[in-house]
Design an enzyme around this catalytic site. Structure first.
Site, PDB file in Angstrom:
ATOM      1  N   TRP A  16       0.895  -1.291  -0.098  1.00  0.00           N
ATOM      2  CA  TRP A  16       0.106   0.257   0.172  1.00  0.00           C
ATOM      3  C   TRP A  16       0.966   1.196  -0.067  1.00  0.00           C
ATOM      4  O   TRP A  16       0.730   2.200  -0.621  1.00  0.00           O
ATOM      5  CB  TRP A  16      -0.981  -0.056   1.384  1.00  0.00           C
ATOM      6  CG  TRP A  16      -2.064   1.092   1.423  1.00  0.00           C
ATOM      7  CD1 TRP A  16      -1.969   1.893   2.498  1.00  0.00           C
ATOM      8  CD2 TRP A  16      -2.504   2.027   0.394  1.00  0.00           C
ATOM      9  NE1 TRP A  16      -2.858   2.983   2.291  1.00  0.00           N
ATOM     10  CE2 TRP A  16      -3.011   3.035   1.027  1.00  0.00           C
ATOM     11  CE3 TRP A  16      -2.671   1.751  -0.960  1.00  0.00           C
ATOM     12  CZ2 TRP A  16      -3.653   4.145   0.355  1.00  0.00           C
ATOM     13  CZ3 TRP A  16      -3.216   2.869  -1.717  1.00  0.00           C
ATOM     14  CH2 TRP A  16      -3.857   4.160  -1.157  1.00  0.00           C
ATOM     15  N   LYS A 109      -4.719   0.843   9.512  1.00  0.00           N
ATOM     16  CA  LYS A 109      -6.242   0.420  10.155  1.00  0.00           C
ATOM     17  C   LYS A 109      -6.051  -0.467  10.885  1.00  0.00           C
ATOM     18  O   LYS A 109      -5.901  -1.673  10.681  1.00  0.00           O
ATOM     19  CB  LYS A 109      -6.806   0.137   8.750  1.00  0.00           C
ATOM     20  CG  LYS A 109      -6.807   1.160   7.480  1.00  0.00           C
ATOM     21  CD  LYS A 109      -7.781   0.674   6.289  1.00  0.00           C
ATOM     22  CE  LYS A 109      -7.798   1.652   5.186  1.00  0.00           C
ATOM     23  NZ  LYS A 109      -8.146   1.184   3.989  1.00  0.00           N
ATOM     24  N   LYS A 194     -13.707  -3.030   9.596  1.00  0.00           N
ATOM     25  CA  LYS A 194     -14.155  -3.746   8.626  1.00  0.00           C
ATOM     26  C   LYS A 194     -13.358  -4.776   8.123  1.00  0.00           C
ATOM     27  O   LYS A 194     -13.888  -5.659   7.601  1.00  0.00           O
ATOM     28  CB  LYS A 194     -14.129  -2.660   7.264  1.00  0.00           C
ATOM     29  CG  LYS A 194     -12.923  -2.231   6.925  1.00  0.00           C
ATOM     30  CD  LYS A 194     -11.942  -2.966   5.951  1.00  0.00           C
ATOM     31  CE  LYS A 194     -10.874  -2.463   5.479  1.00  0.00           C
ATOM     32  NZ  LYS A 194      -9.946  -2.094   6.336  1.00  0.00           N
ATOM     33  N   THR A 251     -13.278  -4.379   0.599  1.00  0.00           N
ATOM     34  CA  THR A 251     -12.634  -5.354   1.317  1.00  0.00           C
ATOM     35  C   THR A 251     -13.240  -6.898   1.324  1.00  0.00           C
ATOM     36  O   THR A 251     -12.555  -7.842   1.167  1.00  0.00           O
ATOM     37  CB  THR A 251     -12.013  -5.009   2.824  1.00  0.00           C
ATOM     38  OG1 THR A 251     -11.579  -3.544   2.918  1.00  0.00           O
ATOM     39  CG2 THR A 251     -11.019  -6.116   3.267  1.00  0.00           C
ATOM     40  N   ARG A 258      -6.187  -9.301   1.744  1.00  0.00           N
ATOM     41  CA  ARG A 258      -5.771 -10.049   2.969  1.00  0.00           C
ATOM     42  C   ARG A 258      -6.602 -10.801   3.918  1.00  0.00           C
ATOM     43  O   ARG A 258      -6.437 -11.736   4.301  1.00  0.00           O
ATOM     44  CB  ARG A 258      -4.413  -9.463   3.351  1.00  0.00           C
ATOM     45  CG  ARG A 258      -3.346  -9.524   2.350  1.00  0.00           C
ATOM     46  CD  ARG A 258      -1.877  -9.091   3.051  1.00  0.00           C
ATOM     47  NE  ARG A 258      -2.035  -7.782   3.774  1.00  0.00           N
ATOM     48  CZ  ARG A 258      -1.448  -6.786   3.149  1.00  0.00           C
ATOM     49  NH1 ARG A 258      -1.446  -6.472   1.835  1.00  0.00           N
ATOM     50  NH2 ARG A 258      -1.803  -5.548   4.134  1.00  0.00           N
TER      51      ARG A 258
END
Length: 338
Positions: A16, A109, A194, A251, A258
């Site tokens: 990322w 996150k 999430k 996601t 992942r």
């Protein structure tokens, strides 16, 4: 509202961090901070991150640097993208070189293990001189798509109007549209929680539970995220935005997620240890986030049945099919809180 763009420093050469640096450098002045001189030289020679994004060439505008002092000196906006377990370590390395006029954003996150601190709270402790300009970057941002130049959106959250203005000017490009939100708590919670729902959604995919079940699971998952967020003081509309529903949808749907992969492999009978080993050196943050979210829910008296079942699967070895059955057989109730 946006202020004129200046140099952006991305800290983190994982998938990322590299993807963000690539997409921003197609239009802006961007530096990617490497871990070591060797890593910097290797990527400079190939103009790629062969480890995580081997098929994407670096734009000419992407500078590579390993010297922290030089990297910070040439930037006004710093985005830290590191696993949550290493955020404080990375912040301490940067701290002597961060100025009061820097905008410092977390792109991670999750929560810090043990303390249950959100990433902006960790940064607030480590960057005392930049405290008014700390924020979070979140949203539905799958690294492979962003690096490939596909359009994406994100949200920057900060309690500082100046930080929001600087970040909007520094991060918006024709392919990466960034919105502002003053609800830091809600943006961070949406991005972190999430991942728990994505693990469960992946498990449902692995069990071939069907699209009806997935839609129901994601919807109830968003209700659970919102319930904890509001109890902690977040603003409800945030969870219908990019850091909530948007990030959740990307996601739970993507085969490159992942966290979704973790759930799917658990449903196929793989052990959590083997799954984590297969992902290394990358991590699925939802595993650790499940532990933190459960602790927060218990502390604040918030009912989070999906998180509770996720905890039992991940940390107590409960069978996934049994966890699904327990969710389905809960006592009937009103759909919305009354």
């Amino acid at each position: 509202m946006p202020q004129a763009a200046d140099g952006v420093l991305v800290v983190g050469t994982g998938s990322w961090g590299t993807a963000l640096a690539i997409t921003l450098s197609r239009s802006l002045s961007v530096t990617l901070l490497c871990r070591t001189p060797t890593e910097r030289d290797t990527m400079q020679e190939s103009r790629r991150n062969e480890r995580f994004l081997p098929n994407v060439e670096f734009p000419a505008g992407l500078e590579l640097e390993h010297d922290i002092e030089r990297a910070c000196a040439s930037s006004t906006t710093v985005v830290l993208i590191a696993p949550t377990s290493r955020m404080r370590e990375n912040a301490r390395l940067l701290s002597p070189h961060v100025r009061a006029d820097h905008v410092v954003l977390s792109g991670a996150k999750g929560f810090e293990g043990g303390s249950l601190l959100r990433m902006t709270e960790v940064l607030d402790q480590e960057f005392s001189q930049a405290r008014p300009r700390i924020g979070a970057l979140s949203g539905p941002n799958l690294a492979g798509e962003v690096a490939a130049g596909k359009p994406a959106t994100a949200v920057v959250a900060s309690s500082s109007p100046t930080a929001l203005a600087v970040a909007l000017g520094a991060l918006n490009t024709p392919l990466f549209r960034v919105y502002a939100n003053p609800d830091v708590l809600g943006v961070e919670l949406g991005g972190a929680l999430k991942n728990i729902i994505a693990i469960g959604a992946g498990a449902g995919d692995g069990l071939d539970a069907g699209e009806n079940a997935k839609a129901a699971f994601v919807t109830r998952g968003l209700a659970e995220i919102s319930r904890l967020g509001v109890a902690l003081g977040a603003q409800p509309p945030t969870f219908a935005g990019l850091a909530g529903l948007g990030d959740l949808l990307a996601t739970v749907s993507s085969t490159s997620s992942r966290n979704r992969f973790v759930g799917e492999q658990l449903a196929h009978g793989q052990s959590i240890a083997d799954i984590q080993a297969s992902l290394a050196p990358q991590v699925a943050e939802g595993i650790a986030t499940t532990l933190s979210a459960r602790a927060l829910a218990r502390t604040h008296g918030v009912e989070m049945p999906i998180t509770e079942q996720s905890y039992r699967v991940l940390y107590e070895g409960k069978n996934i099919a049994a966890a699904l059955a327990d969710l389905m057989y809960r006592d009937p109730r009103y759909e919305t809180d009354r």
